[in-house]
Scaffold this motif. Structure first.
Motif, PDB file in Angstrom:
ATOM      1  N   VAL A  73       0.834  -1.211   0.000  1.00 18.77           N
ATOM      2  CA  VAL A  73       0.000   0.000   0.000  1.00 18.77           C
ATOM      3  C   VAL A  73       0.864   1.255   0.000  1.00 18.77           C
ATOM      4  CG1 VAL A  73      -1.661   1.326   1.370  1.00 18.77           C
ATOM      5  CG2 VAL A  73      -1.967  -1.135   1.078  1.00 18.77           C
ATOM      6  N   TYR A  74       1.878   1.313   0.849  1.00 18.68           N
ATOM      7  CA  TYR A  74       2.676   2.533   0.999  1.00 18.68           C
ATOM      8  C   TYR A  74       3.921   2.567   0.109  1.00 18.68           C
ATOM      9  CZ  TYR A  74      -0.308   3.594   4.926  1.00 18.68           C
ATOM     10  OH  TYR A  74      -1.398   3.875   5.706  1.00 18.68           O
ATOM     11  N   GLY A  75       4.322   1.440  -0.459  1.00 16.58           N
ATOM     12  CA  GLY A  75       5.446   1.406  -1.386  1.00 16.58           C
ATOM     13  C   GLY A  75       6.789   1.727  -0.773  1.00 16.58           C
ATOM     14  N   TRP A  76       7.042   1.264   0.434  1.00 13.97           N
ATOM     15  CA  TRP A  76       8.319   1.530   1.083  1.00 13.97           C
ATOM     16  C   TRP A  76       9.474   0.931   0.291  1.00 13.97           C
ATOM     17  CZ3 TRP A  76       5.871  -0.611   6.082  1.00 13.97           C
ATOM     18  CH2 TRP A  76       5.092   0.380   6.684  1.00 13.97           C
ATOM     19  N   ILE A  77       9.326  -0.320  -0.101  1.00 16.55           N
ATOM     20  CA  ILE A  77      10.355  -1.004  -0.879  1.00 16.55           C
ATOM     21  C   ILE A  77       9.713  -1.432  -2.187  1.00 16.55           C
ATOM     22  CG2 ILE A  77      11.925  -2.972  -0.992  1.00 16.55           C
ATOM     23  CD1 ILE A  77      11.876  -3.016   2.079  1.00 16.55           C
ATOM     24  N   ASP A  78      10.247  -0.935  -3.306  1.00 16.41           N
ATOM     25  CA  ASP A  78       9.734  -1.339  -4.611  1.00 16.41           C
ATOM     26  C   ASP A  78      10.892  -1.834  -5.461  1.00 16.41           C
ATOM     27  OD1 ASP A  78      11.007   1.028  -5.109  1.00 16.41           O
ATOM     28  OD2 ASP A  78       9.340   1.988  -6.150  1.00 16.41           O
ATOM     29  N   ARG A  79      10.628  -2.126  -6.714  1.00 12.60           N
ATOM     30  CA  ARG A  79      11.682  -2.690  -7.553  1.00 12.60           C
ATOM     31  C   ARG A  79      12.821  -1.710  -7.784  1.00 12.60           C
ATOM     32  NH1 ARG A  79      11.584  -1.389 -12.967  1.00 12.60           N
ATOM     33  NH2 ARG A  79       9.803  -0.119 -13.610  1.00 12.60           N
ATOM     34  N   HIS A  80      12.555  -0.423  -7.692  1.00 11.86           N
ATOM     35  CA  HIS A  80      13.593   0.583  -7.884  1.00 11.86           C
ATOM     36  C   HIS A  80      14.555   0.654  -6.700  1.00 11.86           C
ATOM     37  CE1 HIS A  80      11.656   1.853 -11.519  1.00 11.86           C
ATOM     38  NE2 HIS A  80      10.516   2.029 -10.874  1.00 11.86           N
ATOM     39  N   SER A  81      14.174   0.078  -5.581  1.00 11.77           N
ATOM     40  CA  SER A  81      15.047   0.058  -4.411  1.00 11.77           C
ATOM     41  C   SER A  81      16.283  -0.799  -4.644  1.00 11.77           C
ATOM     42  CB  SER A  81      14.295  -0.478  -3.200  1.00 11.77           C
ATOM     43  OG  SER A  81      13.175   0.320  -2.922  1.00 11.77           O
ATOM     44  N   PHE A  82      16.218  -1.701  -5.615  1.00 17.02           N
ATOM     45  CA  PHE A  82      17.313  -2.622  -5.868  1.00 17.02           C
ATOM     46  C   PHE A  82      18.150  -2.247  -7.091  1.00 17.02           C
ATOM     47  CE2 PHE A  82      13.953  -4.898  -3.652  1.00 17.02           C
ATOM     48  CZ  PHE A  82      14.654  -5.354  -2.548  1.00 17.02           C
ATOM     49  N   ASP A  83      17.903  -1.074  -7.688  1.00 16.48           N
ATOM     50  CA  ASP A  83      18.648  -0.649  -8.867  1.00 16.48           C
ATOM     51  C   ASP A  83      20.136  -0.479  -8.589  1.00 16.48           C
ATOM     52  OD1 ASP A  83      16.424  -0.723 -10.435  1.00 16.48           O
ATOM     53  OD2 ASP A  83      16.044   1.444 -10.362  1.00 16.48           O
ATOM     54  N   ALA A  84      20.506  -0.065  -7.388  1.00 15.81           N
ATOM     55  CA  ALA A  84      21.919   0.138  -7.050  1.00 15.81           C
ATOM     56  C   ALA A  84      22.694  -1.175  -7.067  1.00 15.81           C
ATOM     57  CB  ALA A  84      22.041   0.794  -5.685  1.00 15.81           C
ATOM     58  N   LEU A  85      22.026  -2.276  -6.808  1.00 13.90           N
ATOM     59  CA  LEU A  85      22.697  -3.575  -6.821  1.00 13.90           C
ATOM     60  C   LEU A  85      23.118  -3.974  -8.229  1.00 13.90           C
ATOM     61  CD1 LEU A  85      20.393  -5.578  -4.407  1.00 13.90           C
ATOM     62  CD2 LEU A  85      22.660  -4.680  -3.908  1.00 13.90           C
ATOM     63  N   TYR A  86      22.337  -3.561  -9.219  1.00 10.05           N
ATOM     64  CA  TYR A  86      22.569  -3.985 -10.588  1.00 10.05           C
ATOM     65  C   TYR A  86      23.179  -2.907 -11.478  1.00 10.05           C
ATOM     66  CZ  TYR A  86      19.497  -7.708  -9.023  1.00 10.05           C
ATOM     67  OH  TYR A  86      18.950  -8.729  -8.335  1.00 10.05           O
ATOM     68  N   SER A  87      23.521  -1.776 -10.936  1.00 13.31           N
ATOM     69  CA  SER A  87      23.992  -0.672 -11.751  1.00 13.31           C
ATOM     70  C   SER A  87      25.347  -0.946 -12.413  1.00 13.31           C
ATOM     71  CB  SER A  87      24.072   0.617 -10.922  1.00 13.31           C
ATOM     72  OG  SER A  87      25.008   0.453  -9.867  1.00 13.31           O
ATOM     73  N   GLY A  88      26.215  -1.705 -11.782  1.00 13.79           N
ATOM     74  CA  GLY A  88      27.528  -1.938 -12.343  1.00 13.79           C
ATOM     75  C   GLY A  88      27.689  -3.287 -13.042  1.00 13.79           C
ATOM     76  N   MET A  89      26.631  -4.072 -13.126  1.00  9.10           N
ATOM     77  CA  MET A  89      26.752  -5.431 -13.673  1.00  9.10           C
ATOM     78  C   MET A  89      26.810  -5.479 -15.185  1.00  9.10           C
ATOM     79  SD  MET A  89      24.355  -7.720 -11.269  1.00  9.10           S
ATOM     80  CE  MET A  89      25.183  -8.686 -10.050  1.00  9.10           C
ATOM     81  N   GLY A  90      26.178  -4.585 -15.897  1.00 11.01           N
ATOM     82  CA  GLY A  90      26.112  -4.689 -17.348  1.00 11.01           C
ATOM     83  C   GLY A  90      27.166  -3.873 -18.066  1.00 11.01           C
ATOM     84  N   ASN A  91      28.132  -3.319 -17.367  1.00 11.51           N
ATOM     85  CA  ASN A  91      29.117  -2.419 -17.976  1.00 11.51           C
ATOM     86  C   ASN A  91      30.471  -3.076 -18.170  1.00 11.51           C
ATOM     87  OD1 ASN A  91      27.157  -0.447 -17.862  1.00 11.51           O
ATOM     88  ND2 ASN A  91      27.853   0.323 -15.876  1.00 11.51           N
ATOM     89  N   SER A  92      30.546  -4.351 -18.462  1.00  8.45           N
ATOM     90  CA  SER A  92      31.856  -4.972 -18.606  1.00  8.45           C
ATOM     91  C   SER A  92      32.272  -5.140 -20.039  1.00  8.45           C
ATOM     92  CB  SER A  92      31.874  -6.349 -17.927  1.00  8.45           C
ATOM     93  OG  SER A  92      30.764  -7.114 -18.281  1.00  8.45           O
TER      94      SER A  92
END
Length: 92
Positions: A73-92
């Motif tokens: 209901v309040y959206g404390w944790i959504d899918r965008h909360s985990f973007d920092a985990l994957y930010s450096g994975m596709g840049n190799s």
């Protein structure tokens, strides 16, 4: 969220919680010092109490589902909360 979704998600929480709660408070036949029947496994529970397990499972799953629903209901944790985990994975 529809009622069918609520029931289905609660059922998932309940089943997963049952597997977490099941081993707590159980003593094996050897630990309890109980007499075993012929062919009985040494690790079989001596004090299995299904009503207590059902009550603990229901209470814990209700609390966990409550947290899930409030987050929904309040959206404390959504899918965008985990973007920092994957930010450096596709840049190799």
């Amino acid at each position: 969220m529809s009622w069918i979704s609520i029931i289905a998600i609660y059922a998932l929480f309940w089943v997963l919680t049952a597997f977490v709660v099941l081993p707590f408070g159980i003593k094996s036949m050897d630990e309890a010092g109980a007499e075993k029947l012929l062919g009985q496994d040494h690790g079989s529970p001596a004090n299995f109490q299904p009503k207590k397990i059902l009550l603990r499972t229901t209470l814990l799953s209700a609390a966990l589902f409550g947290l899930y629903y409030v987050n929904y209901v309040y959206g404390w944790i959504d899918r965008h909360s985990f973007d920092a985990l994957y930010s450096g994975m596709g840049n190799s």
